[in-house]
Structures are given as C-alpha cells and as structure tokens.
Design a protein around this motif. Sequence first.
Motif, PDB file in Angstrom:
ATOM      1  N   LEU A   4       0.848  -1.186   0.000  1.00 45.74           N
ATOM      2  CA  LEU A   4       0.000   0.000   0.000  1.00 45.74           C
ATOM      3  C   LEU A   4       0.883   1.234   0.000  1.00 45.74           C
ATOM      4  O   LEU A   4       1.792   1.350   0.813  1.00 45.74           O
ATOM      5  CB  LEU A   4      -0.903   0.000   1.238  1.00 45.74           C
ATOM      6  CG  LEU A   4      -1.795   1.215   1.413  1.00 45.74           C
ATOM      7  CD1 LEU A   4      -2.809   1.290   0.276  1.00 45.74           C
ATOM      8  CD2 LEU A   4      -2.516   1.138   2.743  1.00 45.74           C
ATOM      9  N   GLN A   5       0.627   2.144  -0.900  1.00 45.68           N
ATOM     10  CA  GLN A   5       1.413   3.367  -0.983  1.00 45.68           C
ATOM     11  C   GLN A   5       0.697   4.461  -0.202  1.00 45.68           C
ATOM     12  O   GLN A   5      -0.484   4.718  -0.430  1.00 45.68           O
ATOM     13  CB  GLN A   5       1.586   3.775  -2.437  1.00 45.68           C
ATOM     14  CG  GLN A   5       2.586   4.878  -2.625  1.00 45.68           C
ATOM     15  CD  GLN A   5       2.917   5.091  -4.091  1.00 45.68           C
ATOM     16  OE1 GLN A   5       2.254   4.554  -4.974  1.00 45.68           O
ATOM     17  NE2 GLN A   5       3.927   5.868  -4.352  1.00 45.68           N
ATOM     18  N   LYS A   6       1.415   5.082   0.733  1.00 41.36           N
ATOM     19  CA  LYS A   6       0.828   6.160   1.540  1.00 41.36           C
ATOM     20  C   LYS A   6       1.529   7.463   1.213  1.00 41.36           C
ATOM     21  O   LYS A   6       2.728   7.498   0.993  1.00 41.36           O
ATOM     22  CB  LYS A   6       0.988   5.843   3.033  1.00 41.36           C
ATOM     23  CG  LYS A   6       0.233   4.610   3.460  1.00 41.36           C
ATOM     24  CD  LYS A   6       0.388   4.363   4.944  1.00 41.36           C
ATOM     25  CE  LYS A   6      -0.380   3.124   5.353  1.00 41.36           C
ATOM     26  NZ  LYS A   6      -0.286   2.882   6.780  1.00 41.36           N
ATOM     27  N   PHE A   7       0.753   8.545   1.191  1.00 37.99           N
ATOM     28  CA  PHE A   7       1.294   9.857   0.884  1.00 37.99           C
ATOM     29  C   PHE A   7       1.092  10.787   2.065  1.00 37.99           C
ATOM     30  O   PHE A   7       0.031  10.784   2.689  1.00 37.99           O
ATOM     31  CB  PHE A   7       0.607  10.447  -0.348  1.00 37.99           C
ATOM     32  CG  PHE A   7       0.793   9.623  -1.589  1.00 37.99           C
ATOM     33  CD1 PHE A   7       1.999   9.635  -2.264  1.00 37.99           C
ATOM     34  CD2 PHE A   7      -0.227   8.833  -2.085  1.00 37.99           C
ATOM     35  CE1 PHE A   7       2.186   8.884  -3.406  1.00 37.99           C
ATOM     36  CE2 PHE A   7      -0.061   8.075  -3.227  1.00 37.99           C
ATOM     37  CZ  PHE A   7       1.152   8.098  -3.894  1.00 37.99           C
ATOM     38  N   SER A   8       2.088  11.611   2.321  1.00 38.73           N
ATOM     39  CA  SER A   8       1.972  12.581   3.409  1.00 38.73           C
ATOM     40  C   SER A   8       1.035  13.713   2.978  1.00 38.73           C
ATOM     41  O   SER A   8       0.873  13.982   1.784  1.00 38.73           O
ATOM     42  CB  SER A   8       3.347  13.163   3.748  1.00 38.73           C
ATOM     43  OG  SER A   8       3.792  14.002   2.684  1.00 38.73           O
ATOM     44  N   TYR A  11       2.857  16.124   0.713  1.00 37.61           N
ATOM     45  CA  TYR A  11       3.022  15.661  -0.661  1.00 37.61           C
ATOM     46  C   TYR A  11       1.725  15.828  -1.447  1.00 37.61           C
ATOM     47  O   TYR A  11       1.736  16.275  -2.599  1.00 37.61           O
ATOM     48  CB  TYR A  11       3.464  14.195  -0.684  1.00 37.61           C
ATOM     49  CG  TYR A  11       3.610  13.646  -2.084  1.00 37.61           C
ATOM     50  CD1 TYR A  11       4.760  13.875  -2.822  1.00 37.61           C
ATOM     51  CD2 TYR A  11       2.577  12.921  -2.679  1.00 37.61           C
ATOM     52  CE1 TYR A  11       4.895  13.397  -4.114  1.00 37.61           C
ATOM     53  CE2 TYR A  11       2.703  12.434  -3.973  1.00 37.61           C
ATOM     54  CZ  TYR A  11       3.858  12.670  -4.678  1.00 37.61           C
ATOM     55  OH  TYR A  11       3.984  12.206  -5.961  1.00 37.61           O
ATOM     56  N   LEU A  12       0.601  15.466  -0.832  1.00 38.43           N
ATOM     57  CA  LEU A  12      -0.686  15.609  -1.515  1.00 38.43           C
ATOM     58  C   LEU A  12      -0.988  17.064  -1.840  1.00 38.43           C
ATOM     59  O   LEU A  12      -1.490  17.381  -2.923  1.00 38.43           O
ATOM     60  CB  LEU A  12      -1.797  14.996  -0.661  1.00 38.43           C
ATOM     61  CG  LEU A  12      -1.728  13.471  -0.498  1.00 38.43           C
ATOM     62  CD1 LEU A  12      -2.772  12.994   0.502  1.00 38.43           C
ATOM     63  CD2 LEU A  12      -1.897  12.788  -1.836  1.00 38.43           C
ATOM     64  N   ARG A  81      13.429   8.356  -2.965  1.00 39.32           N
ATOM     65  CA  ARG A  81      13.024   7.420  -1.924  1.00 39.32           C
ATOM     66  C   ARG A  81      14.158   7.046  -0.983  1.00 39.32           C
ATOM     67  O   ARG A  81      13.970   6.255  -0.085  1.00 39.32           O
ATOM     68  CB  ARG A  81      12.475   6.125  -2.548  1.00 39.32           C
ATOM     69  CG  ARG A  81      11.157   6.333  -3.259  1.00 39.32           C
ATOM     70  CD  ARG A  81      10.592   5.035  -3.767  1.00 39.32           C
ATOM     71  NE  ARG A  81      11.264   4.650  -4.999  1.00 39.32           N
ATOM     72  CZ  ARG A  81      11.708   3.425  -5.267  1.00 39.32           C
ATOM     73  NH1 ARG A  81      11.559   2.453  -4.420  1.00 39.32           N
ATOM     74  NH2 ARG A  81      12.286   3.165  -6.424  1.00 39.32           N
TER      75      ARG A  81
END
Length: 83
Positions: A4-8, A11-12, A81
């Motif tokens: 699962l890719q999570k974004f801060s 970042y969003l 990354r």
Amino acid sequence: MKGLQKFSPEYLEQSRRMSPDAVAGFLEEFRTLHGPKAKSRLISMKVPEPLLAAFKLRCQVEGERYQTKIKSLMLAWIEGRNR
C-alpha cells in the motif's frame, strides 16, 4: 502482491498545486523511466574491491542479484526514496 502506498499531507498538497504542464512532465519522465521500450546501456565503473565484495555478499544473503540491486538503488535515488 504490491504494498500500500501512503502519501503525506504535504506531498498531496504539493501535488494539488502542480500545473497541467508539470503533471504532463512528471508522467513523461515516469514513462521514460519505467517504459517497456527503455534500452539498457553497458557502463563501466571503478569500485573498491572490498566494497564490491561486501555488496555482492549482502545481495547474495538477501537473495538479490547485485546488478539489479544497483539499478534499484539508482532508481530510488532518482525518485527521492532514499531520504
């Protein structure tokens, strides 16, 4: 299976502010990096023997091919990354 890719939230928010040209540029760079027609180029580089031996050993222990690991590290650095 992919993780699962999570974004801060930061970042969003940055992504929401991107112009259409910036989005198109990002997509083109992504396509270039990950596209199926990407050619490979043979390179030569000098690496201290103890460093290369240790790197190969660790890759072997982790069940990875060392040249593949070098490429994945390069890609992670390009994508930011590694921080």
